[in-house]
Design an enzyme around this catalytic site. Structure first.
Site, PDB file in Angstrom:
ATOM      1  CG  HIS A 193     -17.789  -5.008 -11.199  1.00  0.00           C
ATOM      2  ND1 HIS A 193     -18.002  -3.935 -10.370  1.00  0.00           N
ATOM      3  CD2 HIS A 193     -18.874  -5.075 -12.039  1.00  0.00           C
ATOM      4  CE1 HIS A 193     -19.170  -3.370 -10.679  1.00  0.00           C
ATOM      5  NE2 HIS A 193     -19.718  -4.043 -11.676  1.00  0.00           N
ATOM      6  CG  HIS A 251     -11.507  -1.144 -11.229  1.00  0.00           C
ATOM      7  ND1 HIS A 251     -11.388  -0.760  -9.910  1.00  0.00           N
ATOM      8  CD2 HIS A 251     -12.782  -1.588 -11.389  1.00  0.00           C
ATOM      9  CE1 HIS A 251     -12.543  -0.963  -9.294  1.00  0.00           C
ATOM     10  NE2 HIS A 251     -13.403  -1.456 -10.168  1.00  0.00           N
TER      11      HIS A 251
END
Length: 245
Positions: free
Chosen positions: A162, A206
């Site tokens: 992303h 993340h």
């Protein structure tokens, strides 16, 4: 160093401020609360998550073409370069993920709280991973959108795909749009990219190093793509009075 490269590198420094600040602050993600600002961050993440990421890509391609207003042949070459830059980043990301195999923060949390072995989790096929996440979270009062997102995103963490998508677009905008005076668009796209990066941390998807690596790869890709655009797309020549700004 060419002005274009300096601008892109400056953009990289701006983008890495967030993950560096998180690392220095020793902040660690914990799913203890779900403040009101978390939902807007989720929607920012959704602008990159498939299938919405394809729509975002098409909108940004159109935005670049509208601003640059180049002839048909340069426009087609530019579309090719933009698409290739994004696809290259995602391909590199996939190769690194499979080699490094770093677990996501929420998966590590599942191991700590629910005795779900990280190794066993990632040895399962993706559908079974999603079913296991759903099973383990069935008794928890999680927002449905967060539960669904975790069930969908069961891959590895390093680096952040992303972030690579959003950072690549931000750096391409800095390299191609900024010198041509479209600075409001650059600011908006860069702000969106920073928001996407923040969302990946806040949603437990993340670690900061995932964002740093993704931004570094995106910078290399943007440098190459913008350099090629200047040479292949004749309609993108920068006016002499702006070439060194």
């Amino acid at each position: 160093m060419p002005a274009q490269a300096r601008r892109i590198l400056a953009g990289m420094l701006l983008l890495i401020l967030l993950p560096v600040a998180v690392m220095l602050s020793n902040w660690h993600w914990q799913p203890n609360s779900y403040p009101a600002w978390l939902l807007p961050l989720f929607w920012l993440t959704e602008t990159v998550t498939q299938p919405f990421g394809i729509l975002t890509h098409c909108i940004l391609c159109g935005w670049f073409l509208w601003h640059l207003r180049c002839r048909l042949k340069p426009a087609m070459l530019l579309l090719f370069l933009l698409g290739s830059a994004i696809l290259a980043g995602q391909g590199i990301k996939s190769v690194i993920k499979e080699r490094v195999q770093e677990p996501r923060p929420y998966v590590v949390w599942l191991e700590q709280q629910h005795q779900v072995s990280v190794e066993q989790f990632y040895n399962l096929p993706r559908r079974q991973r999603a079913a296991l996440v759903d099973q383990q979270l069935s008794s928890m009062a999680l927002p449905p959108w967060l539960r669904n997102h975790w069930e969908k995103e069961t891959g590895f963490a390093f680096p952040s795909g992303h972030t690579m998508f959003a950072a690549s677009w931000a750096l391409l905008a800095i390299g191609l749009l900024w010198p041509r005076g479209h600075r409001t668009s650059v600011i908006l796209i860069t702000g969106w990219a920073v928001g996407v990066m923040a969302s990946r941390l806040a949603l437990g998807m993340h670690w900061p190093q995932d964002l740093l690596m993704a931004t570094g790869i995106s910078t290399a890709i943007a440098l190459i793509a913008c350099w090629l655009a200047q040479r292949w797309c004749s309609g993108l020549a920068v006016p002499p009075d702006q070439s060194e700004t």
